[in-house]
Design a protein around this motif. Sequence first.
Motif, mmCIF file in Angstrom:
data_model
loop_
_atom_site.group_PDB
_atom_site.id
_atom_site.type_symbol
_atom_site.label_atom_id
_atom_site.label_comp_id
_atom_site.label_asym_id
_atom_site.label_seq_id
_atom_site.Cartn_x
_atom_site.Cartn_y
_atom_site.Cartn_z
ATOM 1 N N UNK A 1 17.640 -24.109 -18.274
ATOM 2 C CA UNK A 1 18.528 -24.056 -19.398
ATOM 3 C C UNK A 1 18.278 -25.227 -20.325
ATOM 4 N N UNK A 2 18.320 -24.920 -21.584
ATOM 5 C CA UNK A 2 18.124 -25.946 -22.589
ATOM 6 C C UNK A 2 19.464 -26.446 -23.087
ATOM 7 N N UNK A 3 19.596 -27.790 -23.127
ATOM 8 C CA UNK A 3 20.825 -28.389 -23.676
ATOM 9 C C UNK A 3 20.596 -28.776 -25.119
ATOM 10 N N UNK A 4 21.520 -28.378 -25.973
ATOM 11 C CA UNK A 4 21.443 -28.729 -27.381
ATOM 12 C C UNK A 4 22.309 -29.955 -27.606
ATOM 13 N N UNK A 5 21.727 -30.968 -28.235
ATOM 14 C CA UNK A 5 22.475 -32.208 -28.468
ATOM 15 C C UNK A 5 23.526 -31.975 -29.544
ATOM 16 N N UNK A 6 24.742 -32.426 -29.280
ATOM 17 C CA UNK A 6 25.859 -32.253 -30.195
ATOM 18 C C UNK A 6 26.377 -33.634 -30.605
ATOM 19 N N UNK A 7 25.989 -34.162 -31.755
ATOM 20 C CA UNK A 7 26.524 -35.423 -32.257
ATOM 21 C C UNK A 7 25.829 -36.647 -31.699
ATOM 22 N N UNK A 8 26.506 -37.796 -31.835
ATOM 23 C CA UNK A 8 25.960 -39.077 -31.406
ATOM 24 C C UNK A 8 26.481 -39.444 -30.025
ATOM 25 N N UNK A 9 25.703 -40.248 -29.330
ATOM 26 C CA UNK A 9 26.155 -40.726 -28.021
ATOM 27 C C UNK A 9 27.035 -41.951 -28.223
ATOM 28 N N UNK A 10 27.758 -42.301 -27.181
ATOM 29 C CA UNK A 10 28.641 -43.459 -27.245
ATOM 30 C C UNK A 10 27.851 -44.736 -27.502
ATOM 31 N N UNK A 11 26.690 -44.877 -26.924
ATOM 32 C CA UNK A 11 25.848 -46.061 -27.117
ATOM 33 C C UNK A 11 25.440 -46.192 -28.586
ATOM 34 N N UNK A 12 25.039 -45.107 -29.207
ATOM 35 C CA UNK A 12 24.639 -45.150 -30.605
ATOM 36 C C UNK A 12 25.804 -45.575 -31.513
ATOM 37 N N UNK A 13 26.983 -45.054 -31.246
ATOM 38 C CA UNK A 13 28.150 -45.436 -32.034
ATOM 39 C C UNK A 13 28.516 -46.900 -31.835
ATOM 40 N N UNK A 14 28.391 -47.400 -30.616
ATOM 41 C CA UNK A 14 28.693 -48.802 -30.349
ATOM 42 C C UNK A 14 27.705 -49.722 -31.066
ATOM 43 N N UNK A 15 26.452 -49.320 -31.162
ATOM 44 C CA UNK A 15 25.445 -50.117 -31.864
ATOM 45 C C UNK A 15 25.781 -50.188 -33.352
ATOM 46 N N UNK A 16 26.190 -49.061 -33.946
ATOM 47 C CA UNK A 16 26.556 -49.038 -35.361
ATOM 48 C C UNK A 16 27.768 -49.935 -35.617
ATOM 49 N N UNK A 17 28.777 -49.881 -34.753
ATOM 50 C CA UNK A 17 29.963 -50.722 -34.906
ATOM 51 C C UNK A 17 29.595 -52.198 -34.784
ATOM 52 N N UNK A 18 28.695 -52.525 -33.867
ATOM 53 C CA UNK A 18 28.268 -53.916 -33.709
ATOM 54 C C UNK A 18 27.529 -54.414 -34.953
ATOM 55 N N UNK A 19 26.684 -53.586 -35.529
ATOM 56 C CA UNK A 19 25.948 -53.975 -36.735
ATOM 57 C C UNK A 19 26.918 -54.207 -37.892
ATOM 58 N N UNK A 20 27.896 -53.317 -38.066
ATOM 59 C CA UNK A 20 28.884 -53.481 -39.131
ATOM 60 C C UNK A 20 29.697 -54.753 -38.909
ATOM 61 N N UNK A 21 30.055 -55.043 -37.669
ATOM 62 C CA UNK A 21 30.796 -56.262 -37.356
ATOM 63 C C UNK A 21 30.011 -57.516 -37.690
ATOM 64 N N UNK A 22 28.728 -57.527 -37.404
ATOM 65 C CA UNK A 22 27.877 -58.681 -37.707
ATOM 66 C C UNK A 22 27.762 -58.872 -39.216
#
Length: 136
Positions: A1-22
């Motif tokens: 079975x193939x899994x289709x990715x739906x949205x961003x992962x938690x790690x990716x979102x945390x990286x974006x928040x960290x960059x904005x904070x910096x």
Amino acid sequence: MKRVQQGFTLIELMIVVAIIGILAAIALPAYQDYAKAKVSEIVLAASSARTCVSEIAQSSSSTSFSSCASTKVTQYVTGVGSTDTSGVITTGGSVSGTTISVTLTPSPSLSATARDIQTWTCTGTPTSLMPGSCRG
């Protein structure tokens, strides 16, 4: 079975928040000592007196603009006054230890026959801290 990715992962979102904070941590202190923005508050404090002078000039034959003076004191504004019969408004304050003085002059000058204010001329000292509209 193939899994289709739906949205961003938690790690990716945390990286974006960290960059904005910096970026915010670097940018905010740079704007907290922006003296021209503080001087703009002093210039804007005169706008209520400017409205008052315009209303008196257009609606009455009185040449007394002393009622347009304001004792509204803020962190940067020490007072606003219109002390003479020509409608000239003076305001002042202090920004980072520098004394600021701003004068708004109606043009043409008010007299008993000419009561129409077409423009306001703004001058102030020190000119290096004045907004573009107040550099003479």
